[in-house]
Design a protein around this motif. Structure first.
Motif, PDB file in Angstrom:
ATOM      1  N   LYS A   3       0.965  -1.215  -0.141  1.00 21.08           N
ATOM      2  CA  LYS A   3       0.088  -0.111  -0.165  1.00 21.08           C
ATOM      3  C   LYS A   3       0.993   1.110  -0.165  1.00 21.08           C
ATOM      4  O   LYS A   3       1.846   1.044   0.848  1.00 21.08           O
ATOM      5  CB  LYS A   3      -0.869  -0.140   1.291  1.00 21.08           C
ATOM      6  N   TYR A   4       0.431   2.158  -0.722  1.00 21.46           N
ATOM      7  CA  TYR A   4       1.041   3.384  -0.878  1.00 21.46           C
ATOM      8  C   TYR A   4       0.350   4.582  -1.127  1.00 21.46           C
ATOM      9  O   TYR A   4      -0.721   4.472  -1.489  1.00 21.46           O
ATOM     10  CB  TYR A   4       2.194   3.434  -2.102  1.00 21.46           C
ATOM     11  N   ASN A   5       0.808   5.759  -0.816  1.00 18.15           N
ATOM     12  CA  ASN A   5       0.297   7.047  -1.214  1.00 18.15           C
ATOM     13  C   ASN A   5       1.162   7.659  -2.094  1.00 18.15           C
ATOM     14  O   ASN A   5       2.387   8.010  -1.700  1.00 18.15           O
ATOM     15  CB  ASN A   5       0.041   7.932   0.256  1.00 18.15           C
ATOM     16  N   LEU A   6       0.564   8.357  -3.427  1.00 18.55           N
ATOM     17  CA  LEU A   6       1.307   9.301  -4.031  1.00 18.55           C
ATOM     18  C   LEU A   6       0.776  10.497  -3.694  1.00 18.55           C
ATOM     19  O   LEU A   6      -0.382  10.798  -3.797  1.00 18.55           O
ATOM     20  CB  LEU A   6       1.017   8.794  -5.669  1.00 18.55           C
ATOM     21  N   ILE A  63      -3.866  13.439  -3.042  1.00 17.28           N
ATOM     22  CA  ILE A  63      -3.412  12.206  -2.395  1.00 17.28           C
ATOM     23  C   ILE A  63      -3.887  11.046  -3.321  1.00 17.28           C
ATOM     24  O   ILE A  63      -5.373  10.865  -3.254  1.00 17.28           O
ATOM     25  CB  ILE A  63      -3.647  12.008  -1.106  1.00 17.28           C
ATOM     26  N   TYR A  64      -3.093  10.127  -3.736  1.00 18.84           N
ATOM     27  CA  TYR A  64      -3.645   9.051  -4.304  1.00 18.84           C
ATOM     28  C   TYR A  64      -3.295   7.766  -3.539  1.00 18.84           C
ATOM     29  O   TYR A  64      -2.278   7.578  -3.125  1.00 18.84           O
ATOM     30  CB  TYR A  64      -3.028   8.823  -5.813  1.00 18.84           C
ATOM     31  N   GLU A  65      -4.155   6.849  -3.470  1.00 16.18           N
ATOM     32  CA  GLU A  65      -3.996   5.592  -2.899  1.00 16.18           C
ATOM     33  C   GLU A  65      -3.702   4.629  -3.927  1.00 16.18           C
ATOM     34  O   GLU A  65      -4.585   4.376  -4.921  1.00 16.18           O
ATOM     35  CB  GLU A  65      -5.397   5.180  -2.026  1.00 16.18           C
ATOM     36  N   ILE A  66      -2.582   3.807  -3.396  1.00 17.94           N
ATOM     37  CA  ILE A  66      -2.222   2.784  -4.474  1.00 17.94           C
ATOM     38  C   ILE A  66      -2.055   1.412  -3.796  1.00 17.94           C
ATOM     39  O   ILE A  66      -1.471   1.376  -2.492  1.00 17.94           O
ATOM     40  CB  ILE A  66      -0.854   3.045  -5.065  1.00 17.94           C
ATOM     41  N   GLU A  67      -2.583   0.500  -4.437  1.00 19.35           N
ATOM     42  CA  GLU A  67      -2.417  -0.863  -3.735  1.00 19.35           C
ATOM     43  C   GLU A  67      -2.020  -1.896  -4.736  1.00 19.35           C
ATOM     44  O   GLU A  67      -2.480  -2.120  -5.908  1.00 19.35           O
ATOM     45  CB  GLU A  67      -3.712  -1.432  -3.100  1.00 19.35           C
ATOM     46  N   ILE A  68      -0.727  -2.210  -4.799  1.00 23.52           N
ATOM     47  CA  ILE A  68       0.061  -3.069  -5.950  1.00 23.52           C
ATOM     48  C   ILE A  68       1.311  -3.580  -5.398  1.00 23.52           C
ATOM     49  O   ILE A  68       1.983  -3.132  -4.374  1.00 23.52           O
ATOM     50  CB  ILE A  68       0.444  -2.070  -6.877  1.00 23.52           C
ATOM     51  N   ASP A  69       1.919  -4.854  -5.739  1.00 21.78           N
ATOM     52  CA  ASP A  69       3.060  -5.369  -5.444  1.00 21.78           C
ATOM     53  C   ASP A  69       4.304  -4.831  -5.423  1.00 21.78           C
ATOM     54  O   ASP A  69       5.153  -4.602  -4.681  1.00 21.78           O
ATOM     55  CB  ASP A  69       3.068  -6.852  -5.898  1.00 21.78           C
ATOM     56  N   TYR A 102       4.804   7.480  -0.628  1.00 17.97           N
ATOM     57  CA  TYR A 102       5.090   7.194   0.883  1.00 17.97           C
ATOM     58  C   TYR A 102       4.373   5.707   0.929  1.00 17.97           C
ATOM     59  O   TYR A 102       3.245   5.503   0.261  1.00 17.97           O
ATOM     60  CB  TYR A 102       4.417   8.110   1.722  1.00 17.97           C
ATOM     61  N   LYS A 103       4.827   4.974   1.754  1.00 22.20           N
ATOM     62  CA  LYS A 103       4.257   3.791   2.186  1.00 22.20           C
ATOM     63  C   LYS A 103       4.164   3.834   3.813  1.00 22.20           C
ATOM     64  O   LYS A 103       5.032   4.645   4.576  1.00 22.20           O
ATOM     65  CB  LYS A 103       5.174   2.521   1.899  1.00 22.20           C
ATOM     66  N   PRO A 104       3.117   3.229   4.220  1.00 24.73           N
ATOM     67  CA  PRO A 104       2.616   3.132   5.621  1.00 24.73           C
ATOM     68  C   PRO A 104       3.750   2.426   6.464  1.00 24.73           C
ATOM     69  O   PRO A 104       4.256   1.485   6.084  1.00 24.73           O
ATOM     70  CB  PRO A 104       1.284   2.728   5.778  1.00 24.73           C
TER      71      PRO A 104
END
Length: 114
Positions: A3-6, A63-69, A102-104
Motif C-alpha cells: 500500500k502506498y500514497n502518491l 493524495i492517490y491511494e495505491i495498492e500493488i505488489d 510514501y508507504k505506511p
C-alpha cells in the motif's frame, strides 16, 4: 500487496486557477485512476490558517491511494502516460510541481471514544 500514497503538490499557471481545477478534477483524476494499482484519489487546497508561518510553495495537493505488489509498475505507467493522449496535461498546470511516494509504517491510529 503493498500500500502506498502518491502525494502530488501542484500549482496552476498564474490567473488560470479555474481552468486548472476543472481539468484536474474532471479529467486528470480519472486518467490517473486508470493506472495499475490506483485505488482512490482526493484533492486538497491549501488552507488560509496554518500551524506555522512560512513559505507555502504549493497551493494544491492530491493524495492517490495505491495498492500493488510492485510500485514501479504504477510509476512506469505514470511516466509512460503523462503528456500523451492517455493523460493529457493542461496548459494551466505550472511546471512548479512535486510528486512523492510514501508507504505506511504503522497501522491507522484512531482517537478512542470518550
Amino acid at each position: 500487496m503493498g500500500k502506498y500514497n502518491l502525494i502530488a503538490l501542484t500549482n496552476p499557471v498564474d490567473g488560470r486557477d479555474d481552468e486548472f481545477n476543472d481539468w484536474y478534477t474532471n479529467e486528470h483524476l480519472d486518467d490517473v485512476l486508470k493506472l495499475p494499482g490506483m485505488v482512490a484519489a482526493q484533492r486538497f487546497c491549501l488552507n488560509d490558517v496554518q500551524h506555522r508561518k512560512g513559505l507555502l510553495e504549493w497551493k494544491y495537493m492530491a493524495i492517490y491511494e495505491i495498492e500493488i505488489d510492485d510500485i514501479s509498475e504504477t510509476l512506469g505507467a505514470l511516466a509512460a502516460a503523462s503528456g500523451t493522449d492517455a493523460m493529457k496535461l493542461s496548459p494551466a498546470l505550472s511546471d512548479q510541481r512535486m510528486v512523492w511516494i510514501y508507504k505506511p509504517i504503522t497501522g491507522r491510529v484512531v482517537r478512542p471514544a470518550s
